[in-house]
Design a protein around this motif. Sequence first.
Motif, PDB file in Angstrom:
ATOM      1  N   TYR A  37       7.166  24.364 -67.516  1.00 13.44           N
ATOM      2  CA  TYR A  37       7.187  24.819 -68.958  1.00 13.44           C
ATOM      3  C   TYR A  37       6.837  26.312 -69.093  1.00 13.44           C
ATOM      4  O   TYR A  37       5.836  26.810 -68.158  1.00 13.44           O
ATOM      5  CB  TYR A  37       5.694  23.909 -69.521  1.00 13.44           C
ATOM      6  CG  TYR A  37       5.283  23.922 -70.862  1.00 13.44           C
ATOM      7  CD1 TYR A  37       6.108  23.659 -71.765  1.00 13.44           C
ATOM      8  CD2 TYR A  37       4.060  24.842 -71.133  1.00 13.44           C
ATOM      9  CE1 TYR A  37       5.532  23.886 -73.095  1.00 13.44           C
ATOM     10  CE2 TYR A  37       3.831  24.983 -72.166  1.00 13.44           C
ATOM     11  CZ  TYR A  37       4.539  24.475 -73.451  1.00 13.44           C
ATOM     12  OH  TYR A  37       3.903  24.699 -74.695  1.00 13.44           O
ATOM     13  N   PHE A  39       5.096  28.278 -71.210  1.00  8.76           N
ATOM     14  CA  PHE A  39       3.886  28.891 -71.910  1.00  8.76           C
ATOM     15  C   PHE A  39       2.435  28.524 -71.341  1.00  8.76           C
ATOM     16  O   PHE A  39       2.546  27.645 -70.459  1.00  8.76           O
ATOM     17  CB  PHE A  39       3.870  28.325 -73.181  1.00  8.76           C
ATOM     18  CG  PHE A  39       5.146  28.850 -74.103  1.00  8.76           C
ATOM     19  CD1 PHE A  39       5.713  30.033 -74.331  1.00  8.76           C
ATOM     20  CD2 PHE A  39       5.998  27.647 -74.371  1.00  8.76           C
ATOM     21  CE1 PHE A  39       6.870  30.224 -74.696  1.00  8.76           C
ATOM     22  CE2 PHE A  39       7.399  27.888 -75.102  1.00  8.76           C
ATOM     23  CZ  PHE A  39       7.778  29.287 -75.272  1.00  8.76           C
ATOM     24  N   THR A  40       1.425  29.376 -71.987  1.00 13.33           N
ATOM     25  CA  THR A  40      -0.012  28.641 -71.644  1.00 13.33           C
ATOM     26  C   THR A  40      -0.147  27.623 -72.386  1.00 13.33           C
ATOM     27  O   THR A  40       0.476  27.397 -73.157  1.00 13.33           O
ATOM     28  CB  THR A  40      -0.771  29.959 -71.923  1.00 13.33           C
ATOM     29  OG1 THR A  40      -0.694  30.338 -73.089  1.00 13.33           O
ATOM     30  CG2 THR A  40      -0.624  31.090 -70.920  1.00 13.33           C
ATOM     31  N   GLY A  41      -1.460  27.221 -72.442  1.00 13.90           N
ATOM     32  CA  GLY A  41      -1.765  25.940 -72.914  1.00 13.90           C
ATOM     33  C   GLY A  41      -2.301  26.257 -74.241  1.00 13.90           C
ATOM     34  O   GLY A  41      -2.896  27.210 -74.516  1.00 13.90           O
ATOM     35  N   SER A  43      -1.392  25.119 -77.596  1.00  9.71           N
ATOM     36  CA  SER A  43      -0.542  25.164 -78.558  1.00  9.71           C
ATOM     37  C   SER A  43      -0.201  23.996 -79.093  1.00  9.71           C
ATOM     38  O   SER A  43       0.068  23.037 -78.281  1.00  9.71           O
ATOM     39  CB  SER A  43       0.720  26.072 -78.245  1.00  9.71           C
ATOM     40  OG  SER A  43       1.664  25.431 -77.211  1.00  9.71           O
ATOM     41  N   GLU A  46       2.796  22.793 -76.595  1.00 15.51           N
ATOM     42  CA  GLU A  46       2.528  22.254 -75.424  1.00 15.51           C
ATOM     43  C   GLU A  46       1.893  20.551 -75.783  1.00 15.51           C
ATOM     44  O   GLU A  46       2.204  19.997 -74.698  1.00 15.51           O
ATOM     45  CB  GLU A  46       1.154  23.061 -74.850  1.00 15.51           C
ATOM     46  CG  GLU A  46       0.820  22.371 -73.423  1.00 15.51           C
ATOM     47  CD  GLU A  46      -0.659  22.569 -73.019  1.00 15.51           C
ATOM     48  OE1 GLU A  46      -1.154  22.609 -71.975  1.00 15.51           O
ATOM     49  OE2 GLU A  46      -1.500  22.789 -74.118  1.00 15.51           O
ATOM     50  N   SER A  68       3.050  24.444 -65.692  1.00 13.63           N
ATOM     51  CA  SER A  68       2.994  25.728 -66.473  1.00 13.63           C
ATOM     52  C   SER A  68       3.455  26.778 -65.767  1.00 13.63           C
ATOM     53  O   SER A  68       2.370  27.184 -64.761  1.00 13.63           O
ATOM     54  CB  SER A  68       1.436  25.748 -67.200  1.00 13.63           C
ATOM     55  OG  SER A  68       1.748  26.666 -68.306  1.00 13.63           O
ATOM     56  N   ARG A  69       4.418  27.781 -66.355  1.00 16.61           N
ATOM     57  CA  ARG A  69       4.654  28.856 -65.467  1.00 16.61           C
ATOM     58  C   ARG A  69       4.860  30.151 -66.558  1.00 16.61           C
ATOM     59  O   ARG A  69       5.899  30.411 -66.948  1.00 16.61           O
ATOM     60  CB  ARG A  69       5.973  28.800 -64.673  1.00 16.61           C
ATOM     61  CG  ARG A  69       5.972  27.978 -63.400  1.00 16.61           C
ATOM     62  CD  ARG A  69       5.338  28.230 -62.364  1.00 16.61           C
ATOM     63  NE  ARG A  69       5.450  27.245 -61.255  1.00 16.61           N
ATOM     64  CZ  ARG A  69       6.289  27.716 -60.114  1.00 16.61           C
ATOM     65  NH1 ARG A  69       6.983  28.560 -60.136  1.00 16.61           N
ATOM     66  NH2 ARG A  69       6.096  26.568 -59.323  1.00 16.61           N
ATOM     67  N   PRO A  70       3.884  30.447 -67.202  1.00 19.39           N
ATOM     68  CA  PRO A  70       3.833  31.158 -68.566  1.00 19.39           C
ATOM     69  C   PRO A  70       4.319  32.660 -67.889  1.00 19.39           C
ATOM     70  O   PRO A  70       3.928  33.070 -66.697  1.00 19.39           O
ATOM     71  CB  PRO A  70       2.404  31.237 -69.065  1.00 19.39           C
ATOM     72  CG  PRO A  70       1.577  30.973 -67.818  1.00 19.39           C
ATOM     73  CD  PRO A  70       2.237  29.986 -66.901  1.00 19.39           C
ATOM     74  N   GLY A  71       4.608  33.571 -68.710  1.00 22.61           N
ATOM     75  CA  GLY A  71       4.745  35.200 -68.440  1.00 22.61           C
ATOM     76  C   GLY A  71       6.275  35.482 -68.532  1.00 22.61           C
ATOM     77  O   GLY A  71       7.243  34.738 -68.362  1.00 22.61           O
ATOM     78  N   ARG A 185       0.518  39.929 -78.565  1.00 23.87           N
ATOM     79  CA  ARG A 185       0.966  39.100 -77.372  1.00 23.87           C
ATOM     80  C   ARG A 185       0.466  37.767 -77.905  1.00 23.87           C
ATOM     81  O   ARG A 185      -0.124  36.895 -77.001  1.00 23.87           O
ATOM     82  CB  ARG A 185       0.045  39.374 -76.189  1.00 23.87           C
ATOM     83  CG  ARG A 185       0.300  40.787 -75.568  1.00 23.87           C
ATOM     84  CD  ARG A 185      -0.402  41.159 -74.358  1.00 23.87           C
ATOM     85  NE  ARG A 185       0.247  42.201 -73.620  1.00 23.87           N
ATOM     86  CZ  ARG A 185       0.754  41.969 -72.766  1.00 23.87           C
ATOM     87  NH1 ARG A 185       1.381  41.171 -72.150  1.00 23.87           N
ATOM     88  NH2 ARG A 185       0.948  43.274 -72.113  1.00 23.87           N
TER      89      ARG A 185
END
Length: 322
Positions: A37, A39-41, A43, A46, A68-71, A185
């Motif tokens: 996934y 994004f960060t958590g 939302s 999510e 979760s692999r955001p960035g 951001r």
Amino acid sequence: MSGLPRRALAGLLAPALLGVPAARATAWPDRPIRLIYPFTGGSPTEALARTVAEQARLALGVPIVFDSRPGAGGQIAAEALARSAPDGHTLGWVTTNILTVNPHLYPNLAYRTADFAPLTVTYRGPLVLAAGRGLPGGDLAGTVAEMRRRPGLAYATAGIGTSPHLLMEMFQAQTGVELAHLPFRGEQLILTELLAGRVPLFCGSLATLQPQLDSGAFRVLAISTSGRLPGAPDIPSFAELGMPSLTWRYWHGMVAPAGTPEPLLRRLHEVLHGVIRSAPVQARAMLDMQVEPTTREEFAALIARDLDAYGRLIRERGITLT
């Protein structure tokens, strides 16, 4: 879909069909499946993705590990997925930007759109344009007139190359106004500034604004659906205001690594199609989410179409990351 380039569509589906041994139905899945996934958590997206994962777990009988692999605009997650074994035990949650915008913005991207086998769209959503209370103009026509009086007026989005940024480039091209892009951001940060009166214009998700719609701190000028949303009947569409070319939706979807055996892709699509239509997943839909699965071919055609359209827009408008 008859007007879409057949070679582009075939190119997206072909990696799943080339030189792959038949999968043994009794051997899959034989361990947990990982969902990468981007994004960060915290939302609504999510929450939807986790519900999809839980319903898939119930359907397949194995755990779905939420990774979760955001960035980096989704690049970290996409690269991890592209490098995963194509054995049906790794899936990815992808977006318009990851598959159809990033390839035009990042010259050294570590993945290609063809590295993924499309499974299904999970949901589509429109965007809204909102004006802060300190910006005169009233409705969209009046606000556009104010924009013309004030070249360089700032609009905020969640970043360069995001769906709202691209929509606002289209908006400027159609109206002839000149605006300054103010990338943030994340949309929650923009909402704080919008409520405080420090941001004159915002383009993004209606879901971000929904908790404050009655605050009086901003006015929603238009939405990019073809008609008014049943859940927000007071918001006019760009189309009804004379801008049908701004009828536009971003999308999220699910893919597997290219080379995943065809029988597994068929089974994954079958499961996900039912999962996305299930009551628990539908209950997670926000006001502006159209949670509806597609066929694999429809998703591949959508990717091909948007990859071409956004490439042309980025080139014509001279959009860069700097």
